[in-house]
Design a protein around this motif. Structure first.
Motif, PDB file in Angstrom:
ATOM      1  N   PHE A   1       0.825  -1.206   0.000  1.00 19.64           N
ATOM      2  CA  PHE A   1       0.000   0.000   0.000  1.00 19.64           C
ATOM      3  C   PHE A   1       0.858   1.255   0.000  1.00 19.64           C
ATOM      4  N   CYS A   2       0.306   2.311  -0.570  1.00 22.14           N
ATOM      5  CA  CYS A   2       0.791   3.676  -0.374  1.00 22.14           C
ATOM      6  C   CYS A   2      -0.312   4.426   0.370  1.00 22.14           C
ATOM      7  N   PRO A   3      -0.025   5.004   1.530  1.00 25.53           N
ATOM      8  CA  PRO A   3      -1.080   5.569   2.372  1.00 25.53           C
ATOM      9  C   PRO A   3      -1.388   7.042   2.103  1.00 25.53           C
ATOM     10  N   ASP A   4      -0.805   7.627   1.036  1.00 26.34           N
ATOM     11  CA  ASP A   4      -0.898   9.081   0.867  1.00 26.34           C
ATOM     12  C   ASP A   4      -1.858   9.515  -0.240  1.00 26.34           C
ATOM     13  N   GLY A   5      -2.865   8.684  -0.541  1.00 24.62           N
ATOM     14  CA  GLY A   5      -3.868   9.091  -1.519  1.00 24.62           C
ATOM     15  C   GLY A   5      -4.778  10.172  -0.979  1.00 24.62           C
ATOM     16  N   LYS A   6      -5.517  10.827  -1.880  1.00 20.89           N
ATOM     17  CA  LYS A   6      -6.340  11.949  -1.455  1.00 20.89           C
ATOM     18  C   LYS A   6      -7.748  11.504  -1.086  1.00 20.89           C
ATOM     19  N   ALA A   7      -8.350  12.226  -0.128  1.00 24.63           N
ATOM     20  CA  ALA A   7      -9.722  11.980   0.295  1.00 24.63           C
ATOM     21  C   ALA A   7     -10.696  12.656  -0.670  1.00 24.63           C
ATOM     22  N   LEU A   8     -11.911  12.121  -0.755  1.00 24.99           N
ATOM     23  CA  LEU A   8     -12.918  12.710  -1.620  1.00 24.99           C
ATOM     24  C   LEU A   8     -13.513  13.976  -0.998  1.00 24.99           C
ATOM     25  N   PHE A   9     -13.690  13.949   0.306  1.00 25.81           N
ATOM     26  CA  PHE A   9     -14.199  15.107   1.046  1.00 25.81           C
ATOM     27  C   PHE A   9     -13.194  15.448   2.148  1.00 25.81           C
ATOM     28  N   PRO A  10     -12.116  16.167   1.798  1.00 33.24           N
ATOM     29  CA  PRO A  10     -11.102  16.485   2.811  1.00 33.24           C
ATOM     30  C   PRO A  10     -11.704  17.292   3.951  1.00 33.24           C
ATOM     31  N   ARG A  11     -11.259  16.987   5.159  1.00 36.82           N
ATOM     32  CA  ARG A  11     -11.785  17.708   6.322  1.00 36.82           C
ATOM     33  C   ARG A  11     -10.940  18.938   6.619  1.00 36.82           C
TER      34      ARG A  11
END
Length: 524
Positions: free
Chosen positions: A514-524
C-alpha cells in the motif's frame, strides 16, 4: 470505463459478417481473419530508421525542453511495404546525457488520448532519478490528434448529432433511440480506410517499432488507463522485449477483448460500488458534504423515486440528470464531489421535500452534453477522441450482436444489477452494434511475460476499479499490485512516485502493498 482500448485479413464492412464463436472466454475466428496469440508479434525485421528530433511546433505550447518528431509506420503490418501512417511524437531528453540508459515510453489511455498533450503530466509522474537517466518519450497514437491521417467517421455536426441521444435511460423506447442514433457512426466508418487499423494490436506494433527506432533493446513503459491494455498486451505478444512495465489505473484486459456485454456490465456494477463508497464518505465528512447527514439513505430514496417516475412517464430525463450528477460525485475530484453533493441535495429538496413536479436542478444536468465525441484544445485544435475510442473498443471486442433487441436486453439486465450505472454502461458501447469495420483481435492468454510488471491502482477509481487491478495481477502472473489509498484515476502520489522510480531504474518491485498518501474525496 469512463475508459474508455492482431494479424491477418482485415474485414471491412461490405455486408460480410464472419462467424464468431466464444469458446472458454476466447474468440474463435475463421482462418480468413487470423487472431493474434501469445508471442504472435511480427518477426524482428531490419532496424527501422531512427527518429529525427527537432523543435516542437509553436502552436503545441510544449513545456520547456521537449522535442518533437514525426515518424512513419505501416498502416497494415502484414503489408509493411504498403500505405504508411505518420505518428506525432515528443521527447524530453535525459538530464544527464553521460548517464543516459535509454527511454521510458508513456501512453495516457483513452482510447483516443494524445500522449503529447500530457507532457507536463509525464514530467510530474516520475521523479528526478528517472528524469536524470532516461528520455521521456510519448506519442499521439495512430489516428489521434496530430498523427496523420486522423480518423473521423462523420463530419463534426453529424457526429455530435449521433451522440445527442442520452445513454442513461431506463425505457426500451429511449434505448432504441440511442441505438439508432449511434448506428450512424458505424455506418460512417465503413468508408474510412483507416478504421480497421485502429486496434490495440496495431498500437502494440507501433510501440515496438518506436522502441527499436530509439535504439532500446527492451521496452520501458508507463501506461495509464487504456494504456494498461497496451502494456499488458505487449507483455504477452512480445514477452522478451520489455524491461519494465508500469500499469496504473488498470483495465481488465481479460474481458476487454471479448465480444460480449461482460466488460460493460462489470464496469457498471463496480462503479455502483464506488458510488456507495462516495456516499459513505459524504456522511462521514459532516459539514464538508451538502448531502450529509444521511447521504446514503437520501440517495436511495431519491433514486427510487426518480426511477419509478421515469418508468411511469416513459421519460428518463430526471434519471439522466441524476446519473450525470452521480458520475461527477465519484470521479475523484473534491471540488466536483462537493458540487455534485449540493446538486443531489437540491434535487432531494425539490422532489421529495417540496413535492415539485420537476427538478430544475436535475433537468439542467440532463441537458448538458455528457459524452462529447469532438473536443477542442488550445494546442491541437479539434480532437477526435470519440472516433478513435469507438474504433478501438469495437474492433478489440470483435463482432458484437447486431440486433438492437439484444442490446436493450443486456442494458436491462445490467440495470437490475446496478440501478444507477448499469444500463448506461452497456449503452455507452452501443456504436458497436453497427460496427463492421473490424481489424484484428487478441485471443491469447495473459501470463506469458518474462519479467515482473508493476501495477498501481487507487482504492476508489471511478474509471478502472481496484477489482480490475486485482484480476490483472493474478492473470499476468509475475506482477505486483501497489494499492494507493483514496480516490482518483491514474493519480500519482509521492509514495507511488518513489516506488515507480525505483522500479523503472532498477527493476525492483516494491515490497509494501500500500501507499497511504492518496487523497480523500471530502477532505476535512
Amino acid at each position: 470505463m469512463a475508459v474508455d482500448l492482431v494479424a491477418g485479413v482485415r474485414w471491412l464492412a461490405a455486408g460480410v459478417v464472419p462467424f464468431v464463436l466464444v469458446v472458454g472466454g476466447l474468440v474463435a475466428v475463421p482462418a480468413a481473419r487470423a487472431a493474434a496469440g501469445p508471442g504472435d508479434g511480427q518477426p524482428v525485421q531490419a532496424a527501422p530508421p531512427p527518429i529525427r528530433w527537432g523543435k516542437c511546433p509553436a502552436d503545441r505550447n510544449m513545456p520547456e525542453g521537449w522535442q518533437c518528431a514525426r515518424y512513419r509506420v505501416p498502416r497494415d503490418y502484414s503489408r509493411p511495404g504498403g500505405a504508411m501512417l505518420t505518428l506525432f511524437l515528443a521527447r524530453l531528453p535525459a538530464r544527464d546525457p553521460r548517464k543516459r540508459k535509454g527511454s521510458v515510453f508513456f501512453n495516457p489511455g483513452g482510447p483516443g488520448g494524445g500522449g503529447v498533450e500530457a507532457a507536463s503530466y509525464w514530467e510530474d509522474y516520475v521523479g528526478a532519478s528517472v528524469r536524470r537517466r532516461y528520455d521521456l518519450v510519448t506519442w499521439d497514437p495512430r489516428g489521434v490528434i496530430r498523427s496523420r491521417p486522423r480518423l473521423r467517421c462523420l463530419p463534426t455536426e453529424q457526429a455530435v448529432a449521433a451522440q445527442s441521444a442520452p445513454g442513461a435511460v431506463l425505457t426500451r423506447r429511449e434505448m432504441l433511440i440511442r441505438l439508432t442514433a449511434t448506428a450512424a457512426i458505424g455506418r460512417g466508418c465503413r468508408t474510412k480506410p483507416l478504421a480497421p487499423f485502429i486496434t490495440s494490436m496495431d498500437n502494440v506494433r507501433d510501440l515496438d517499432r518506436l522502441r527499436r527506432a530509439v535504439g532500446d533493446r527492451r521496452l520501458s513503459y508507463v501506461g495509464i488507463s487504456y494504456g494498461t491494455v497496451i502494456g499488458a498486451l505487449y507483455a504477452n505478444v512480445h514477452p522478451t522485449r520489455y524491461r519494465v512495465l508500469v500499469l496504473h489505473g488498470v483495465v481488465d484486459s481479460t474481458t476487454w477483448f471479448r465480444p460480449s456485454f461482460a466488460f460493460a456490465t462489470d464496469d457498471g456494477v463496480l462503479l455502483e460500488n464506488t458510488l456507495r463508497a462516495a456516499l459513505v464518505a459524504c456522511d462521514r465528512s459532516g459539514r464538508g458534504c451538502a448531502l450529509a447527514p444521511h447521504a446514503v439513505s437520501k440517495y436511495r430514496v431519491l433514486l427510487r423515486f426518480i426511477r419509478a417516475n421515469a418508468l411511469t412517464r416513459r421519460n428518463s430525463e430526471h434519471f439522466t440528470g441524476l446519473w450525470a450528477t452521480a458520475q461527477a460525485l465519484v470521479q475523484g475530484s473534491p471540488a466536483a464531489a462537493r458540487a455534485a453533493a449540493a446538486t443531489l441535495q437540491a434535487a432531494y429538496e425539490e422532489l421529495l421535500l417540496r413535492r415539485q413536479a420537476v427538478s430544475p436542478t436535475l433537468l439542467a444536468e440532463a441537458r448538458k452534453p455528457h459524452r462529447p465525441i469532438v473536443r477542442t484544445s488550445p494546442s491541437a485544435g479539434e480532437l477526435n477522441f470519440g472516433d478513435v475510442r469507438d474504433a478501438t473498443i469495437c474492433s478489440d471486442a470483435g463482432l458484437m450482436p447486431r440486433r438492437h433487441s439484444a442490446w436493450v436486453a443486456a442494458a436491462l439486465r445490467a440495470d437490475r444489477l446496478a440501478t444507477t450505472f448499469g444500463a448506461a454502461s452497456v449503452l455507452d458501447r452501443s456504436v458497436c452494434a453497427g460496427w463492421r469495420s473490424h481489424g484484428d483481435t487478441y485471443t491469447g492468454g495473459w501470463n506469458h511475460g518474462a519479467r515482473p510488471v508493476l501495477l498501481l491502482n487507487q482504492v476508489w477509481d471511478h474509471a478502472t476499479p481496484h477489482a480490475w487491478a486485482r484480476t490483472m495481477t493474478r492473470r499476468l502472473g509475475r506482477a505486483k499490485l501497489l494499492t494507493l489509498t483514496g480516490w482518483g484515476h491514474g493519480v500519482q502520489t509521492p509514495c507511488g512516485r518513489t516506488a515507480v522510480d525505483a522500479y523503472l531504474t532498477t527493476g525492483r518491485l516494491p515490497t509494501a502493498p500500500f501507499c497511504p498518501d492518496g487523497k480523500a474525496l471530502f477532505p476535512r
